[in-house]
Motif scaffolding. Structure first.
Motif, PDB file in Angstrom:
ATOM      1  N   HIS A 185       0.849  -1.193   0.000  1.00  0.00           N
ATOM      2  CA  HIS A 185       0.000   0.000   0.000  1.00  0.00           C
ATOM      3  C   HIS A 185       0.883   1.241   0.000  1.00  0.00           C
ATOM      4  O   HIS A 185       1.565   1.518   0.994  1.00  0.00           O
ATOM      5  N   PHE A 186       0.902   1.952  -1.111  1.00  0.00           N
ATOM      6  CA  PHE A 186       1.641   3.219  -1.171  1.00  0.00           C
ATOM      7  C   PHE A 186       1.011   4.213  -0.207  1.00  0.00           C
ATOM      8  O   PHE A 186      -0.215   4.336  -0.162  1.00  0.00           O
ATOM      9  N   SER A 187       1.836   4.943   0.535  1.00  0.00           N
ATOM     10  CA  SER A 187       1.305   6.064   1.312  1.00  0.00           C
ATOM     11  C   SER A 187       1.650   7.329   0.537  1.00  0.00           C
ATOM     12  O   SER A 187       2.801   7.757   0.486  1.00  0.00           O
ATOM     13  N   LEU A 188       0.643   7.891  -0.104  1.00  0.00           N
ATOM     14  CA  LEU A 188       0.821   9.071  -0.956  1.00  0.00           C
ATOM     15  C   LEU A 188      -0.355  10.011  -0.747  1.00  0.00           C
ATOM     16  O   LEU A 188      -1.457   9.561  -0.422  1.00  0.00           O
ATOM     17  N   ASN A 189      -0.133  11.314  -0.973  1.00  0.00           N
ATOM     18  CA  ASN A 189      -1.292  12.205  -0.942  1.00  0.00           C
ATOM     19  C   ASN A 189      -1.804  12.518  -2.346  1.00  0.00           C
ATOM     20  O   ASN A 189      -2.756  13.259  -2.513  1.00  0.00           O
ATOM     21  N   ASP A 190      -1.125  11.936  -3.344  1.00  0.00           N
ATOM     22  CA  ASP A 190      -1.578  12.078  -4.734  1.00  0.00           C
ATOM     23  C   ASP A 190      -1.115  10.819  -5.469  1.00  0.00           C
ATOM     24  O   ASP A 190       0.094  10.602  -5.602  1.00  0.00           O
ATOM     25  N   TYR A 191      -2.064  10.025  -5.912  1.00  0.00           N
ATOM     26  CA  TYR A 191      -1.688   8.725  -6.495  1.00  0.00           C
ATOM     27  C   TYR A 191      -0.841   8.867  -7.754  1.00  0.00           C
ATOM     28  O   TYR A 191      -0.140   7.952  -8.147  1.00  0.00           O
ATOM     29  N   LYS A 192      -0.892  10.063  -8.388  1.00  0.00           N
ATOM     30  CA  LYS A 192      -0.132  10.270  -9.635  1.00  0.00           C
ATOM     31  C   LYS A 192       1.260  10.828  -9.381  1.00  0.00           C
ATOM     32  O   LYS A 192       1.984  11.139 -10.315  1.00  0.00           O
ATOM     33  N   ARG A 193       1.611  10.960  -8.103  1.00  0.00           N
ATOM     34  CA  ARG A 193       2.803  11.713  -7.748  1.00  0.00           C
ATOM     35  C   ARG A 193       4.110  11.106  -8.287  1.00  0.00           C
ATOM     36  O   ARG A 193       4.269   9.892  -8.365  1.00  0.00           O
ATOM     37  N   GLY A 194       5.032  12.027  -8.618  1.00  0.00           N
ATOM     38  CA  GLY A 194       6.386  11.619  -8.958  1.00  0.00           C
ATOM     39  C   GLY A 194       7.257  11.750  -7.717  1.00  0.00           C
ATOM     40  O   GLY A 194       6.753  11.757  -6.585  1.00  0.00           O
ATOM     41  N   SER A 195       8.559  11.921  -7.927  1.00  0.00           N
ATOM     42  CA  SER A 195       9.498  11.979  -6.797  1.00  0.00           C
ATOM     43  C   SER A 195       9.307  13.245  -5.969  1.00  0.00           C
ATOM     44  O   SER A 195       9.072  14.323  -6.510  1.00  0.00           O
ATOM     45  N   ILE A 196       9.457  13.115  -4.631  1.00  0.00           N
ATOM     46  CA  ILE A 196       9.470  14.330  -3.798  1.00  0.00           C
ATOM     47  C   ILE A 196      10.915  14.793  -3.579  1.00  0.00           C
ATOM     48  O   ILE A 196      11.152  15.893  -3.119  1.00  0.00           O
ATOM     49  N   ILE A 197      11.866  13.927  -3.907  1.00  0.00           N
ATOM     50  CA  ILE A 197      13.272  14.293  -3.702  1.00  0.00           C
ATOM     51  C   ILE A 197      13.769  15.077  -4.921  1.00  0.00           C
ATOM     52  O   ILE A 197      14.361  16.135  -4.797  1.00  0.00           O
ATOM     53  N   ASP A 198      13.479  14.533  -6.111  1.00  0.00           N
ATOM     54  CA  ASP A 198      13.885  15.199  -7.345  1.00  0.00           C
ATOM     55  C   ASP A 198      12.609  15.715  -8.011  1.00  0.00           C
ATOM     56  O   ASP A 198      11.923  14.992  -8.731  1.00  0.00           O
ATOM     57  N   THR A 199      12.296  16.981  -7.729  1.00  0.00           N
ATOM     58  CA  THR A 199      11.008  17.506  -8.191  1.00  0.00           C
ATOM     59  C   THR A 199      10.955  17.701  -9.710  1.00  0.00           C
ATOM     60  O   THR A 199       9.893  17.901 -10.282  1.00  0.00           O
ATOM     61  N   GLU A 200      12.121  17.641 -10.365  1.00  0.00           N
ATOM     62  CA  GLU A 200      12.147  17.718 -11.837  1.00  0.00           C
ATOM     63  C   GLU A 200      11.640  16.400 -12.442  1.00  0.00           C
ATOM     64  O   GLU A 200      11.197  16.360 -13.574  1.00  0.00           O
ATOM     65  N   ASP A 201      11.757  15.335 -11.632  1.00  0.00           N
ATOM     66  CA  ASP A 201      11.405  14.004 -12.111  1.00  0.00           C
ATOM     67  C   ASP A 201       9.912  13.765 -11.871  1.00  0.00           C
ATOM     68  O   ASP A 201       9.498  13.457 -10.758  1.00  0.00           O
ATOM     69  N   ILE A 202       9.133  13.957 -12.914  1.00  0.00           N
ATOM     70  CA  ILE A 202       7.680  13.902 -12.722  1.00  0.00           C
ATOM     71  C   ILE A 202       7.077  12.535 -13.102  1.00  0.00           C
ATOM     72  O   ILE A 202       5.861  12.367 -13.075  1.00  0.00           O
ATOM     73  N   GLU A 203       7.918  11.589 -13.440  1.00  0.00           N
ATOM     74  CA  GLU A 203       7.382  10.256 -13.780  1.00  0.00           C
ATOM     75  C   GLU A 203       6.654   9.683 -12.558  1.00  0.00           C
ATOM     76  O   GLU A 203       7.191   9.686 -11.439  1.00  0.00           O
ATOM     77  N   CYS A 204       5.423   9.209 -12.760  1.00  0.00           N
ATOM     78  CA  CYS A 204       4.640   8.667 -11.637  1.00  0.00           C
ATOM     79  C   CYS A 204       5.424   7.541 -10.970  1.00  0.00           C
ATOM     80  O   CYS A 204       5.993   6.683 -11.663  1.00  0.00           O
ATOM     81  N   LEU A 205       5.399   7.519  -9.640  1.00  0.00           N
ATOM     82  CA  LEU A 205       6.107   6.461  -8.917  1.00  0.00           C
ATOM     83  C   LEU A 205       5.559   5.084  -9.279  1.00  0.00           C
ATOM     84  O   LEU A 205       6.309   4.111  -9.346  1.00  0.00           O
ATOM     85  N   ILE A 206       4.267   5.011  -9.560  1.00  0.00           N
ATOM     86  CA  ILE A 206       3.693   3.692  -9.874  1.00  0.00           C
ATOM     87  C   ILE A 206       4.246   3.169 -11.219  1.00  0.00           C
ATOM     88  O   ILE A 206       4.393   1.959 -11.403  1.00  0.00           O
ATOM     89  N   HIS A 207       4.581   4.087 -12.118  1.00  0.00           N
ATOM     90  CA  HIS A 207       5.200   3.625 -13.379  1.00  0.00           C
ATOM     91  C   HIS A 207       6.590   3.065 -13.104  1.00  0.00           C
ATOM     92  O   HIS A 207       6.979   2.025 -13.624  1.00  0.00           O
ATOM     93  N   LYS A 208       7.332   3.786 -12.228  1.00  0.00           N
ATOM     94  CA  LYS A 208       8.687   3.302 -11.876  1.00  0.00           C
ATOM     95  C   LYS A 208       8.591   1.958 -11.151  1.00  0.00           C
ATOM     96  O   LYS A 208       9.453   1.100 -11.315  1.00  0.00           O
ATOM     97  N   TYR A 209       7.564   1.826 -10.330  1.00  0.00           N
ATOM     98  CA  TYR A 209       7.346   0.577  -9.590  1.00  0.00           C
ATOM     99  C   TYR A 209       7.238  -0.582 -10.578  1.00  0.00           C
ATOM    100  O   TYR A 209       7.887  -1.613 -10.433  1.00  0.00           O
TER     101      TYR A 209
END
Ligand SMILES: Cc1cc2nc3c(=O)[nH]c(=O)nc-3n(C[C@H](O)[C@H](O)[C@H](O)COP(=O)(O)O)c2cc1C
Length: 366
Positions: free
Chosen positions: A258-282
């Protein structure tokens, strides 16, 4: 094939089938008695939200007497809690949802004022990065073993209370995450060091719960795992660390992640330039074993279209939080095509919200 919201999902490890892809996200209500026991208001609140949703994940529940992160936290730390917890589980199950309870320990996020004057404990003595944080005491090797056993006992109480499963709270900066984080874990024993060692505590917790399932013969007891994909602390958890952890835990008795996110489409919070959704990287980095385990997405799902988009983006199940506070029968409304309310517009009793929680949901009121 496109995933449908109202189709069943098999949890492979326990063998349980969920009736659809909707769950209520765990949300702390701060509405238990001073000793962490269940109130009637809590039973009514959760009972009112059960029904069409496949699982109701009951809020973070402390597993040890000194593990509270806030006032009014729900407890599963003593056998005397079982009776009240059983009523809570029954209220959810009688309406047709699976009852899951989330297990946590605050660790360094605790405060002595919440925990009978006792200093918070942690993987190490590193303070959390917030103004009122207290320096934690590092758990000794013996205390680490005791803490793992506390998680197992908490799972036993959940089984005895009739819950269908537990969600291990490995997210939101609490103790399990603290062991995984290079910021809060500077140990040099088997529980600290490189990423493989830092995931040892979480893996031991999972195995302790699995052993309890075996002992009680509860083979179809669901075990989920919630995680925060990254951390802002430096050094902190990276998504690469997280994928290594998940690919490792995929070989344990985990039924869902279970991802803990406040936006299911979110990309990285560390590298804000990297907007690829975390679920795609997963999906790009998952092992075959991880690919067989359903993954839950959360954050910002209000409308049916949001939920469908989350499934299309790559999640198998959606967890819905705030929309369930405002719309107790959210899944039913979605099923019937009824409009979803964005704000609470009525009395506390209409929404069956416990009194302490009512005071903190002002941001959801009209
Ligand atoms: C009032 C409140 C309490 C929360 N408590 C918890 C909690 O106990 N455990 C947890 O894992 N997440 C907790 N969360 C996070 C939610 O589970 C969820 O991930 C988040 O609210 C985003 O989903 P939403 O936009 O559908 O609300 C809480 C969120 C809110 C709003």
């Amino acid at each position: 094939m496109t995933k449908q919201l109202f189709e069943s999902v098999k949890l492979n490890k326990s063998g349980v089938t969920l009736k659809n892809r909707i769950v209520m996200a765990p949300m702390t209500t701060m509405s238990s008695f001073f000793d962490g026991s269940v109130t009637d208001e809590l039973i009514n609140y959760y009972g009112a939200r059960a029904g069409e949703a496949a699982m109701i994940i009951v809020e973070s529940t402390f597993i040890e007497d000194y593990g509270r992160a806030f006032d009014g936290s729900l407890g599963i730390n003593k056998d005397t809690q079982i009776e009240g917890l059983a009523e809570l589980a029954k209220a959810i199950k009688d309406k047709g949802s699976k009852a899951i309870i989330q297990l946590y320990h605050a660790g360094r996020m605790g405060k002595s004022t919440l925990n009978k004057g006792r200093k918070p404990i942690g993987a190490s003595t590193v303070k959390a990065l917030r103004d009122d944080a207290e320096e934690p005491e590092a758990l000794t090797a013996e205390q680490v073993e005791e803490m793992i056993a506390h998680f197992g006992d908490a799972a036993r109480r959940a089984m005895e209370a009739g819950f269908d499963g537990v969600e291990i709270h490995g997210a939101n900066t609490y103790l399990i995450q603290q062991f995984f984080s290079p910021h809060s874990n500077t140990r040099d024993d088997e529980f600290g060091g490189d990423v493989e060692k830092r995931l040892t505590f979480g893996r031991r917790v999972i195995r302790e719960i699995e052993a309890m399932k075996e002992k009680l013969g509860k083979h179809n007891f669901i075990v989920g795992y919630r995680f925060s994909p990254e951390e802002l602390e430096k050094p902190g958890i990276t998504f690469q660390d997280t994928m290594l952890m998940l690919n490792t835990f995929a070989h344990e008795c985990i039924d869902y992640f279970h991802f803990s996110l406040n936006d299911y489409k979110r990309g990285s919070i560390i590298d804000t330039e990297d907007i690829e959704c975390l679920i795609h990287k997963y999906h790009k980095n998952k092992s075959t074993a991880l690919g067989e385990i359903p993954v839950i997405g959360s954050g910002g799902i209000w409308e049916k279209t949001d939920a469908e988009e989350a499934l299309e983006t790559g999640f198998d199940i959606v967890s819905v939080g705030k929309a369930h506070i405002v719309n107790p029968d959210w899944a039913e409304k979605i099923k019937n095509g009824d409009p979803i309310d964005r704000k609470i517009d009525g009395e506390r009793e209409d929404y069956k919200i416990p009194r302490p929680f009512w005071n903190s949901v002002g941001f959801l009121k009209k």
